[in-house]
Design an enzyme around this catalytic site. Structure first.
Site, PDB file in Angstrom:
ATOM      1  CB  SER A  31      -0.960  -0.001   1.198  1.00 45.34           C
ATOM      2  OG  SER A  31      -2.099  -0.747   0.883  1.00 45.34           O
ATOM      3  CG  PHE A  35     -10.096 -12.471  -2.941  1.00 41.90           C
ATOM      4  CD1 PHE A  35     -10.527 -13.125  -4.084  1.00 41.90           C
ATOM      5  CD2 PHE A  35      -9.730 -11.142  -3.044  1.00 41.90           C
ATOM      6  CE1 PHE A  35     -10.584 -12.470  -5.316  1.00 41.90           C
ATOM      7  CE2 PHE A  35      -9.778 -10.467  -4.246  1.00 41.90           C
ATOM      8  CZ  PHE A  35     -10.210 -11.139  -5.389  1.00 41.90           C
ATOM      9  CB  SER A  43     -11.764   0.500   0.731  1.00 38.91           C
ATOM     10  OG  SER A  43     -12.168  -0.114  -0.473  1.00 38.91           O
TER      11      SER A  43
END
Length: 391
Positions: free
Chosen positions: A105, A167, A200
């Site tokens: 990230s 997932f 997110s």
């Protein structure tokens, strides 16, 4: 055992960690004590980084992480690096701070910087609805792109779920190619988060689509043209569908317990199109420090937009860490020696990175080739940032 939230390591910042029995053996791979490079300058009062070395050795010695590396760039004292443990469990190759790794990230800071640069050129308005640029993209299951602003995407206040949470395991995405629109559709099929602020990766996938819409170029190319190439970030690149890491690189490991036996699964190879502009970049501590130094030093954005980027809001500490706040692609955290360090972190199976800049201009970048095995290990990773910036 691996974390039940293992699949959430799709380049996110997560405090949920895998808990493994304390004192577990390293499977025959000894954790080498920290090896440090001499600083590039012999400036008086710069010290020998003894406290930073102690935290670094604790991560591999006490917490048994495979490898840990730190790079410090200081405007007064120059560059200092140190590493502990191994980069490759099979060969025993020592860990170093000058190899490529998956930075997860931290990619979000690159993407946010590009969006803000386009805002500075009048091509994107931060408080405009996403639907102005991407009509109809967010229009399903109660989600409405006419009510979600560009700023809320970058700040994680859009109310959109993280598609990575869909997932059940890493194996569902590890060797698959995903198109960005497919990831957005997956997010819109999920229930909205309960909290006003919710991390997110989908927000930054949409930010990548925004970049493409207003520039007419692939987002990867635009970020390369605006940031990676001008700064000479030679070790930073977009892997696309290539599951391998190029050149000198770390091998990433996930600690697992099966039938009472502890093992380290090699997760180096993976397809990170699942995170795209929210977490796919490959880089190095050198390049990451160069990027954050240029960004927070005012070389990539006009002063007003950099100030917008640094303006933070309250976040959910369970998704990041206590006392942190979120800006536009930046995390701000109080320093125990005063002020706030600004940067980001990234976590994907087998790899964890952290990087930030102190008010003094000192920069630190950390690389680990195993995710933290306990909350205590994660806390010590944060402690390593604090110690390196404050020592």
């Amino acid at each position: 055992m691996t974390s039940t939230n293992e699949s959430k390591r799709g380049c996110g910042v997560r405090r949920t960690v895998a808990v493994v029995a304390a004192g577990a053996a390293l499977g025959g791979v000894a954790a080498a004590p920290a090896q440090a490079a001499a600083p590039t300058q012999g400036t008086r009062g710069c010290g020998d980084h003894a406290a930073t070395r102690r935290v670094l050795d604790r991560l591999t010695g006490v917490h048994k992480l495979t490898g840990a590396a730190v790079r410090v760039d200081d405007p007064r004292c120059g560059t200092w690096t140190a590493a502990s443990g191994v980069a490759d469990r099979r060969t025993g190759r020592p860990m170093t701070a000058d190899t490529r790794t998956r930075v997860g990230s931290i990619t979000k800071s690159f993407t946010a910087t590009t969006v803000l640069a386009l805002a500075g050129e009048g091509r994107i308005a931060l408080d405009a609805p996403v639907d102005r640029y991407l009509p109809g993209l967010i229009d399903k299951n109660g989600y409405d792109g006419r009510e979600i602003t560009v700023r809320s995407l970058l700040r994680h206040t859009s109310g959109l779920p993280d598609h990575m949470d869909a997932f059940a395991s890493t194996e569902e995405w590890r060797f698959r190619h995903f198109e960005p629109e497919e990831l957005v559709r997956l997010s819109l099929s999920m229930p909205a988060p309960e909290e006003e602020w919710s991390y997110s990766t989908t927000n930054y996938v949409i930010a990548g689509l925004l970049i493409e819409k207003v520039t007419g170029h692939r987002a990867e190319e635009e970020i390369q043209r605006r940031i990676i190439a001008p700064l000479g970030l030679r070790e930073t690149y977009w892997p696309g569908d290539d599951v391998r890491l190029r050149g000198s690189r770390l091998r990433g490991y996930v600690r697992q317990e099966e039938g009472g036996t502890l093992r380290w699964a090699d997760y180096t190879e993976m397809n990170t199109t699942v995170a795209w502009t929210g977490g796919a970049l490959v880089s190095s501590p050198r390049d990451v420090n160069a990027f954050y130094g240029a960004l927070l030093g005012g070389r990539l954005l006009p002063p007003g937009l950099l100030a917008e980027m640094k303006r933070t809001v309250e976040l959910n500490p369970d998704q990041v860490w206590p006392d942190a706040r979120y800006g536009l692609g930046l995390i701000g955290t109080p320093l125990r020696c005063g002020g706030t360090w600004l940067g980001h972190a990234g976590d994907i199976d087998g790899f964890t990175s952290m990087a930030g800049v102190a008010p003094s201009g000192r920069r630190v970048a950390l690389a680990f080739n195993e995710n933290p095995s306990s909350q205590e290990a994660f806390d010590d990773e944060l402690n390593l940032v604090q110690t390196a910036l404050c020592e």
